[in-house]
Write a protein that holds these residues in place. Structure first.
Motif, PDB file in Angstrom:
ATOM      1  N   ASP A  45       0.838  -1.209   0.000  1.00  0.00           N
ATOM      2  CA  ASP A  45       0.000   0.000   0.000  1.00  0.00           C
ATOM      3  C   ASP A  45       0.868   1.253   0.000  1.00  0.00           C
ATOM      4  O   ASP A  45       0.591   2.218  -0.716  1.00  0.00           O
ATOM      5  CB  ASP A  45      -0.932   0.014   1.222  1.00  0.00           C
ATOM      6  CG  ASP A  45      -2.126  -0.910   1.027  1.00  0.00           C
ATOM      7  OD1 ASP A  45      -2.439  -1.240  -0.139  1.00  0.00           O
ATOM      8  OD2 ASP A  45      -2.734  -1.328   2.038  1.00  0.00           O
ATOM      9  N   THR A  46       1.923   1.224   0.814  1.00  0.00           N
ATOM     10  CA  THR A  46       2.838   2.370   0.865  1.00  0.00           C
ATOM     11  C   THR A  46       3.514   2.565  -0.494  1.00  0.00           C
ATOM     12  O   THR A  46       3.632   3.687  -0.991  1.00  0.00           O
ATOM     13  CB  THR A  46       3.907   2.145   1.957  1.00  0.00           C
ATOM     14  OG1 THR A  46       3.240   1.922   3.186  1.00  0.00           O
ATOM     15  CG2 THR A  46       4.841   3.330   2.090  1.00  0.00           C
ATOM     16  N   ASN A  49       1.019   4.042  -2.976  1.00  0.00           N
ATOM     17  CA  ASN A  49       0.853   5.437  -2.634  1.00  0.00           C
ATOM     18  C   ASN A  49       2.019   6.263  -3.155  1.00  0.00           C
ATOM     19  O   ASN A  49       1.857   7.341  -3.749  1.00  0.00           O
ATOM     20  CB  ASN A  49       0.874   5.466  -1.089  1.00  0.00           C
ATOM     21  CG  ASN A  49       0.101   6.593  -0.538  1.00  0.00           C
ATOM     22  OD1 ASN A  49      -0.201   7.534  -1.258  1.00  0.00           O
ATOM     23  ND2 ASN A  49      -0.200   6.519   0.750  1.00  0.00           N
ATOM     24  N   LYS A  52       2.080   6.917  -6.923  1.00  0.00           N
ATOM     25  CA  LYS A  52       1.160   7.998  -7.301  1.00  0.00           C
ATOM     26  C   LYS A  52       1.742   9.368  -6.928  1.00  0.00           C
ATOM     27  O   LYS A  52       1.668  10.318  -7.717  1.00  0.00           O
ATOM     28  CB  LYS A  52      -0.191   7.781  -6.626  1.00  0.00           C
ATOM     29  CG  LYS A  52      -1.171   8.883  -6.935  1.00  0.00           C
ATOM     30  CD  LYS A  52      -2.602   8.462  -6.659  1.00  0.00           C
ATOM     31  CE  LYS A  52      -3.596   9.614  -6.736  1.00  0.00           C
ATOM     32  NZ  LYS A  52      -3.358  10.565  -7.808  1.00  0.00           N
ATOM     33  N   HIS A 305      -5.159   2.837  -6.664  1.00  0.00           N
ATOM     34  CA  HIS A 305      -4.567   3.826  -5.767  1.00  0.00           C
ATOM     35  C   HIS A 305      -5.456   4.194  -4.587  1.00  0.00           C
ATOM     36  O   HIS A 305      -5.079   5.041  -3.796  1.00  0.00           O
ATOM     37  CB  HIS A 305      -4.247   5.110  -6.534  1.00  0.00           C
ATOM     38  CG  HIS A 305      -3.135   4.930  -7.503  1.00  0.00           C
ATOM     39  ND1 HIS A 305      -1.848   4.694  -7.112  1.00  0.00           N
ATOM     40  CD2 HIS A 305      -3.127   4.945  -8.859  1.00  0.00           C
ATOM     41  CE1 HIS A 305      -1.088   4.568  -8.184  1.00  0.00           C
ATOM     42  NE2 HIS A 305      -1.840   4.703  -9.249  1.00  0.00           N
ATOM     43  N   ALA A 307      -7.285   4.772  -1.154  1.00  0.00           N
ATOM     44  CA  ALA A 307      -6.702   4.738   0.190  1.00  0.00           C
ATOM     45  C   ALA A 307      -6.929   3.361   0.798  1.00  0.00           C
ATOM     46  O   ALA A 307      -8.020   2.794   0.664  1.00  0.00           O
ATOM     47  CB  ALA A 307      -7.347   5.804   1.049  1.00  0.00           C
ATOM     48  N   TYR A 443       6.824   9.191  -0.238  1.00  0.00           N
ATOM     49  CA  TYR A 443       6.032   8.968   0.978  1.00  0.00           C
ATOM     50  C   TYR A 443       6.789   9.488   2.208  1.00  0.00           C
ATOM     51  O   TYR A 443       6.246  10.209   3.036  1.00  0.00           O
ATOM     52  CB  TYR A 443       5.739   7.468   1.083  1.00  0.00           C
ATOM     53  CG  TYR A 443       5.053   7.064   2.346  1.00  0.00           C
ATOM     54  CD1 TYR A 443       3.679   7.232   2.500  1.00  0.00           C
ATOM     55  CD2 TYR A 443       5.781   6.520   3.407  1.00  0.00           C
ATOM     56  CE1 TYR A 443       3.054   6.877   3.673  1.00  0.00           C
ATOM     57  CE2 TYR A 443       5.160   6.161   4.582  1.00  0.00           C
ATOM     58  CZ  TYR A 443       3.795   6.337   4.708  1.00  0.00           C
ATOM     59  OH  TYR A 443       3.175   5.980   5.876  1.00  0.00           O
TER      60      TYR A 443
END
Ligand code: LMR
Ligand code: SF4
Length: 507
Positions: A45-46, A49, A52, A305, A307, A443
């Motif tokens: 997930d990170t 993120n 993107k 993407h 959340a 991130y």
């Protein structure tokens, strides 16, 4: 050729900031295989993120923008010297604009050239061809995954797998071993480019050449296609997972090429690329240098993407702010998720070596060292961090335990884990190793709210000691002060799994 430099600049910027679609699709497939709430799912997930954010910010996906390696094919009669000149200028410009990190370091004296130009850098390879356009491709492969490249000379004995002979089955064993030995240190899940045969040099060249293939193509040689499929299926059973956290996906791609060899030599060369698999290409008009087409654009971007859902996780979440006490550290266990607010200091190879015999300008008692070489820009008098993910910590293994005790450090953040010496020091002194997600440079840059100072600028931007004020910086405890190491556990269990692939498959 008035557009040539601008076209090369665009190629660099896009490659550094926009992950190709075939890689995005492979990462999406990896996400679909992980169960929600696991460490690997959280890491993916990170990563998503971050991909993107890099796109939106037009900033480097990973702070290590690697060794820029250009492959250029030109029609007969095109002046290659002019192309080289345009590449140099574009590289310099992209570095000044924070799209590339200054990565060219004098190997004897340690000084960073500051503009990515230097003896042997960037790498530019030319070929002539009969087509009437220029094809220019670029790969930005970072140092951490480059360190995980490996070359086998057959026959040989392989840990867990026994003898690898001079045949397809021997090659199979080498490839399984290559994925195992990388563990999470090259920011898995990775892609391997493989060169069978050649000599030591051309074998590695061939391996890197394979990294220019699309992840979705099919090998035209049936035996190699079969081997690629076998490795893709079975390397993913090793359980190394994203960042070596354990999990279902360890490999995103396997691409194999073959050359003839000398009777006495049989090399299997493996180029390991991290998930931040940055390679793109353009077609250019040979008269104007204008881009006529972007390569690697086929298919859809399926990467989701949205959340991440707030899923129940087994992990405890703990907030830390330096200075940290020994009691706080002894509370932490492998698997805990830590959120850091306040100060941390970057330090990597040059700093660790220096601190062994010298004092530190900062009082590090109770503090946090971050293994990180950021991309930094100066706006007026103010430094801003443009990209700042972790670097591979194992390089500091000879120093880390001693430095920790000498200065009273309580936490080290990096990626890929550290070894037995550091683990013993964590236990004795009361320290913790925190794993950040490798490659997630945007991130983490967003968690950095201010640069409060810098020391050792003479080491160059990546190696300097940056004083960073952070907010909401998340990392996972993977080595604690009670002798536990997730890295040692994953290494052990993946070696056991590796040995299940000992029996011959390709007769
Ligand atoms: O140099 C870096 O910042 C990272 C490097 O690519 C690594 O993976 O260790
Ligand atoms: S930090 Fe990880 S993602 Fe970045 S270049 Fe190194 S291996 Fe690749």
């Amino acid at each position: 050729m008035e557009k040539l430099q601008e076209s090369m600049y665009q190629l660099i910027v896009e490659t550094s900031t926009n992950l190709p679609k075939d890689v995005r699709r492979a990462i999406q497939r990896a996400k679909e295989r992980e169960s929600a709430g696991t460490r690997s799912a959280m890491a993916l997930d990170t990563i998503t993120n971050n991909i993107k954010m890099a796109d939106d910010n037009i900033s480097p996906i990973c702070q290590d923008t690697g060794m820029p390696t250009f492959k250029v094919k030109t029609p007969v009669g095109v002046n290659q010297l002019r192309i080289k000149e345009a590449i140099y200028k574009a590289v310099e410009q992209a570095t000044a604009d924070g799209k590339l990190r200054p990565n060219s370091v004098d190997s004897l004296f340690g000084n960073n050239s500051g503009n990515n130009l230097g003896a042997g850098t960037p790498v530019i390879k030319f070929e002539q061809w009969e087509n009437d356009y220029i094809d220019a491709r670029l790969i930005l492969k970072g140092g951490g995954c480059e360190n995980k490249n490996i070359q086998y000379s057959l026959p040989c004995e392989l840990e867990g797998l026994g003898r690898a002979g001079r045949d397809l089955d021997g090659i199979r064993k080498c490839l399984m071993h290559a994925v195992y030995q990388a563990q999470g240190q090259g920011c898995s899940a990775g892609v391997i480019g493989v060169g069978i045969g050649g000599d030591r040099t051309s074998g590695y060249e061939l391996a890197k050449e394979q990294l220019f293939r699309s992840l979705d193509d099919e090998n035209s040689i049936p035996e190699l296609r079969q081997l690629e499929e076998y490795v893709m299926e079975n390397a993913n059973k090793l359980g190394i997972g994203t960042m070596g956290f354990g999990g279902e996906t360890t490999l995103l791609g396997c691409k194999i090429g073959v050359y003839h060899r000398l009777p006495a030599s049989f090399f299997v060369s493996v180029a390991y690329n991290c998930w931040a698999y940055r390679r793109l290409g353009i077609k250019m008009n040979p008269e104007t240098g204008e881009i006529t087409e972007w390569l690697y654009q086929e298919g859809d971007d399926t990467l989701q993407h949205e959340a991440p859902q707030e899923t129940e996780t087994a992990q405890r979440e703990i907030v830390l702010q330096a200075p940290i006490t020994e009691d706080q550290i002894r509370e932490l266990r492998v698997g805990d998720v830590v959120t850091i607010n306040g100060m941390m200091y970057t330090g990597r190879d040059a700093l660790h070596k220096h601190l062994m015999d010298n004092d530190c300008p900062v009082d590090l008692n109770g503090q946090i060292i971050y293994h990180c070489g950021p991309v930094v820009m100066k706006d007026g008098e103010k430094w801003t961090i443009k990209a700042a993910g972790p670097t591979t910590s194992i390089r500091e293994e000879p120093y880390q335990g001693d430095i920790m005790k000498k200065f009273g450090l309580r936490a080290v953040i990096g990626k890929g884990g550290m070894g037995a010496k550091t683990l013993a020091a964590l236990q004795e002194h009361g320290g913790v190793y925190l794993n950040a997600i490798g490659g997630a440079a945007q991130y983490y840059a967003e968690c950095i709210k201010d640069v409060e100072g810098v020391d050792f600028m003479q080491f160059g931007i990546p190696e300097a000691m940056w004083h960073l004020r952070v907010e909401g910086f998340k990392a996972v405890v993977t080595m604690d002060s009670h002798g536990n190491s997730l890295h040692a556990d994953v290494d052990k269990s993946s070696l056991e799994k590796l040995s299940q692939f000992k029996e011959p498959v390709f007769k």
